[in-house]
Design a protein around this motif. Structure first.
Motif, mmCIF file in Angstrom:
data_model
loop_
_atom_site.group_PDB
_atom_site.id
_atom_site.type_symbol
_atom_site.label_atom_id
_atom_site.label_comp_id
_atom_site.label_asym_id
_atom_site.label_seq_id
_atom_site.Cartn_x
_atom_site.Cartn_y
_atom_site.Cartn_z
ATOM 1 N N LYS A 6 0.807 -1.216 0.000
ATOM 2 C CA LYS A 6 0.000 0.000 0.000
ATOM 3 C C LYS A 6 0.845 1.272 0.000
ATOM 4 O O LYS A 6 0.312 2.366 0.196
ATOM 5 N N ASN A 7 2.137 1.138 -0.185
ATOM 6 C CA ASN A 7 2.996 2.330 -0.216
ATOM 7 C C ASN A 7 2.715 3.147 -1.472
ATOM 8 O O ASN A 7 2.345 2.610 -2.520
ATOM 9 N N LYS A 8 2.919 4.431 -1.376
ATOM 10 C CA LYS A 8 2.726 5.293 -2.532
ATOM 11 C C LYS A 8 3.856 5.057 -3.532
ATOM 12 O O LYS A 8 5.010 4.892 -3.151
ATOM 13 N N LYS A 9 3.488 5.055 -4.812
ATOM 14 C CA LYS A 9 4.500 4.815 -5.836
ATOM 15 C C LYS A 9 4.164 5.619 -7.088
ATOM 16 O O LYS A 9 3.013 6.001 -7.298
ATOM 17 N N VAL A 10 5.185 5.862 -7.866
ATOM 18 C CA VAL A 10 5.051 6.609 -9.113
ATOM 19 C C VAL A 10 5.713 5.779 -10.215
ATOM 20 O O VAL A 10 6.853 5.332 -10.063
ATOM 21 N N LYS A 11 4.997 5.614 -11.330
ATOM 22 C CA LYS A 11 5.566 4.846 -12.441
ATOM 23 C C LYS A 11 6.598 5.710 -13.167
ATOM 24 O O LYS A 11 6.306 6.802 -13.645
ATOM 25 N N VAL A 12 7.809 5.179 -13.258
ATOM 26 C CA VAL A 12 8.891 5.894 -13.922
ATOM 27 C C VAL A 12 9.011 5.462 -15.382
ATOM 28 O O VAL A 12 9.241 6.285 -16.265
ATOM 29 N N LYS A 13 8.829 4.155 -15.633
ATOM 30 C CA LYS A 13 8.989 3.639 -16.993
ATOM 31 C C LYS A 13 7.943 2.562 -17.224
ATOM 32 O O LYS A 13 7.681 1.733 -16.354
ATOM 33 N N LYS A 14 7.336 2.570 -18.401
ATOM 34 C CA LYS A 14 6.305 1.597 -18.719
ATOM 35 C C LYS A 14 6.900 0.218 -18.970
ATOM 36 O O LYS A 14 8.084 0.079 -19.298
ATOM 37 N N GLU A 15 6.037 -0.778 -18.848
ATOM 38 C CA GLU A 15 6.464 -2.162 -19.086
ATOM 39 C C GLU A 15 6.552 -2.434 -20.584
ATOM 40 O O GLU A 15 5.695 -2.020 -21.361
ATOM 41 N N THR A 16 7.593 -3.146 -20.997
ATOM 42 C CA THR A 16 7.763 -3.545 -22.389
ATOM 43 C C THR A 16 7.930 -5.061 -22.461
ATOM 44 O O THR A 16 7.980 -5.745 -21.429
ATOM 45 N N HIS A 17 8.025 -5.571 -23.683
ATOM 46 C CA HIS A 17 8.166 -7.019 -23.835
ATOM 47 C C HIS A 17 9.544 -7.512 -23.400
ATOM 48 O O HIS A 17 9.737 -8.707 -23.165
ATOM 49 N N SER A 18 10.516 -6.613 -23.272
ATOM 50 C CA SER A 18 11.868 -7.007 -22.897
ATOM 51 C C SER A 18 12.303 -6.476 -21.531
ATOM 52 O O SER A 18 13.439 -6.699 -21.129
ATOM 53 N N ALA A 19 11.416 -5.784 -20.834
ATOM 54 C CA ALA A 19 11.778 -5.228 -19.527
ATOM 55 C C ALA A 19 10.511 -4.988 -18.720
ATOM 56 O O ALA A 19 9.439 -4.725 -19.271
ATOM 57 N N TYR A 52 9.014 1.428 -10.979
ATOM 58 C CA TYR A 52 8.249 2.284 -10.082
ATOM 59 C C TYR A 52 9.194 2.882 -9.037
ATOM 60 O O TYR A 52 10.186 2.256 -8.637
ATOM 61 N N LYS A 53 8.842 4.069 -8.610
ATOM 62 C CA LYS A 53 9.573 4.733 -7.533
ATOM 63 C C LYS A 53 8.666 4.796 -6.316
ATOM 64 O O LYS A 53 7.604 5.432 -6.341
ATOM 65 N N PHE A 54 9.066 4.118 -5.229
ATOM 66 C CA PHE A 54 8.252 4.024 -4.036
ATOM 67 C C PHE A 54 8.730 5.061 -3.008
ATOM 68 O O PHE A 54 9.921 5.374 -2.930
ATOM 69 N N ASP A 55 7.755 5.566 -2.246
ATOM 70 C CA ASP A 55 8.080 6.483 -1.169
ATOM 71 C C ASP A 55 8.812 5.731 -0.051
ATOM 72 O O ASP A 55 8.482 4.574 0.253
ATOM 73 N N VAL A 56 9.785 6.381 0.534
ATOM 74 C CA VAL A 56 10.530 5.761 1.615
ATOM 75 C C VAL A 56 9.651 5.655 2.846
ATOM 76 O O VAL A 56 9.026 6.637 3.284
ATOM 77 N N LYS A 57 9.584 4.456 3.412
ATOM 78 C CA LYS A 57 8.768 4.223 4.589
ATOM 79 C C LYS A 57 9.681 3.791 5.738
ATOM 80 O O LYS A 57 10.448 2.833 5.599
ATOM 81 N N ARG A 58 9.572 4.497 6.816
ATOM 82 C CA ARG A 58 10.441 4.200 7.972
ATOM 83 C C ARG A 58 9.968 2.923 8.655
ATOM 84 O O ARG A 58 8.801 2.742 8.936
ATOM 85 N N LYS A 59 10.965 2.050 8.919
ATOM 86 C CA LYS A 59 10.639 0.811 9.620
ATOM 87 C C LYS A 59 10.813 1.006 11.119
ATOM 88 O O LYS A 59 11.753 1.622 11.588
#
Length: 254
Positions: free
Chosen positions: A229-242, A246-253
Motif C-alpha cells: 500500500k505504499n505510494k508509488k510513481v511509475k517511472v517507466k512503462k512495461e515492455t516485452h523485454s523489460a 516504479y519509484k516508491f516512497d521511503v517508509k520508515r521501519k
C-alpha cells in the motif's frame, strides 16, 4: 409375352396414401408413413440416450469429485458457472505467497537454463560453424619482397591442407611421429560443421530463453511489490523485454 407385360403395365395405377377427410381437417394433417418413421427414429434415439445416461449414473463412483460440482449451480434445470463475485475471494496475503512461489519456480528454471548454457559454452569452441574464426591473424614482415614470397604453411610450420584449420593444427614435427586427430576427409568435416552449426543454434535458443525467463521473473516481482500500500510513481512503462519501473516512497521501519 412382351405384349402381355405391356398391357399389364398399362392397367397399373399409382398408389396414393389416403388424405385427411374434410370433416377431420380441424385435427391437422393426417400422419403418413414417412412422418411416422421420422417420429419413431427420434423416439428411439431419445430412449437410447436415456438408457446410456442411466447406465453411466449406475456405474459412477459415488466418491468421485469434479471441480464443476462446486463451481457451477443449477438454474432452470441447466448447470451454469458461478459468477466471480460468488466465488471465495483470495486475500492479499495469499496472493503474495502465490507470487513468491511463482518467482521461485521461474528463478529455478532460469538457473537451470544458465547452467546448461555454461556447460555448452565449455564444450563448444568459440568458432563459426565452418570452423573459421571471425577475427584475423596478422603477420608482420620486414620488406615488401617478403610479402610477395610469403608462404603461410611454411610460416606456421604445417602442411598446406591444414592451414585453414584454427584448431587441431599440428606442426610438421608432430606429424612425423603422430597421426592427425579428428576428421580429415572433406565429407567428414562437412558433417562435423553441420553438427557444430546445430549445437550453436541450440545454444542461441537457450540464451534467448534464459533472457526471457529473467524478464518474466522481474515482471512477477514488480506485480508482487505493487500489492503493498505504499505510494508509488511509475517511472517507466512495461515492455516485452523489460519490466515496469516504479519509484516508491521511503517508509520508515519501526
Amino acid at each position: 409375352m412382351s405384349s402381355f407385360r405391356k398391357a399389364l403395365k398399362s392397367r397399373q395405377k399409382n398408389h396414393h396414401e389416403r388424405s385427411q377427410p374434410g370433416f377431420r381437417k380441424h385435427l391437422g394433417l393426417l400422419e403418413k408413413k414417412k412422418d411416422y418413421k421420422l417420429r419413431a427414429v427420434d423416439y428411439h434415439k431419445k430412449q437410447n440416450t436415456l438408457s446410456a445416461l442411466r447406465k453411466k449414473a449406475l456405474d459412477k463412483n459415488p466418491d468421485e469429485f469434479y471441480y464443476k460440482m462446486i463451481n457451477t449451480q443449477l438454474q432452470d434445470g441447466i448447470h451454469v458457472s458461478k459468477k466471480e463475485g460468488e466465488e471465495d475471494e483470495i486475500t492479499e496475503e495469499q496472493k503474495k505467497v502465490m507470487r513468491t512461489q511463482d518467482i521461485k519456480y521461474v528463478e529455478m528454471k532460469r538457473v537451470a537454463e544458465a547452467r546448461k548454457i555454461e556447460r555448452m559454452k565449455g564444450e563448444l569452441h568459440i568458432l563459426e560453424a565452418d570452423g573459421k574464426q571471425k577475427n584475423h591473424h596478422t603477420f608482420f614482415v620486414d620488406s615488401k619482397k617478403e610479402v610477395q614470397s610469403f608462404d603461410l604453411a611454411n610460416h606456421l610450420n604445417t602442411v598446406p591442407e591444414l592451414v585453414d584449420r584454427v584448431f587441431n593444427r599440428p606442426t610438421l614435427k608432430t606429424l612425423e611421429t603422430k597421426s592427425i586427430q579428428g576428421a580429415v576427409e572433406p565429407r567428414a568435416m562437412m558433417k562435423l560443421a553441420k553438427l557444430r552449426n546445430h549445437q550453436y543454434k541450440i545454444l542461441s535458443q537457450r540464451i534467448d530463453r534464459e533472457k526471457k525467463m529473467f524478464v518474466i521473473g522481474q515482471k512477477i516481482q514488480t506485480r508482487k511489490d505493487l500489492q503493498d500500500k505504499n505510494k508509488k510513481v511509475k517511472v517507466k512503462k512495461e515492455t516485452h523485454s523489460a519490466a515496469a519501473i516504479y519509484k516508491f516512497d521511503v517508509k520508515r521501519k519501526r
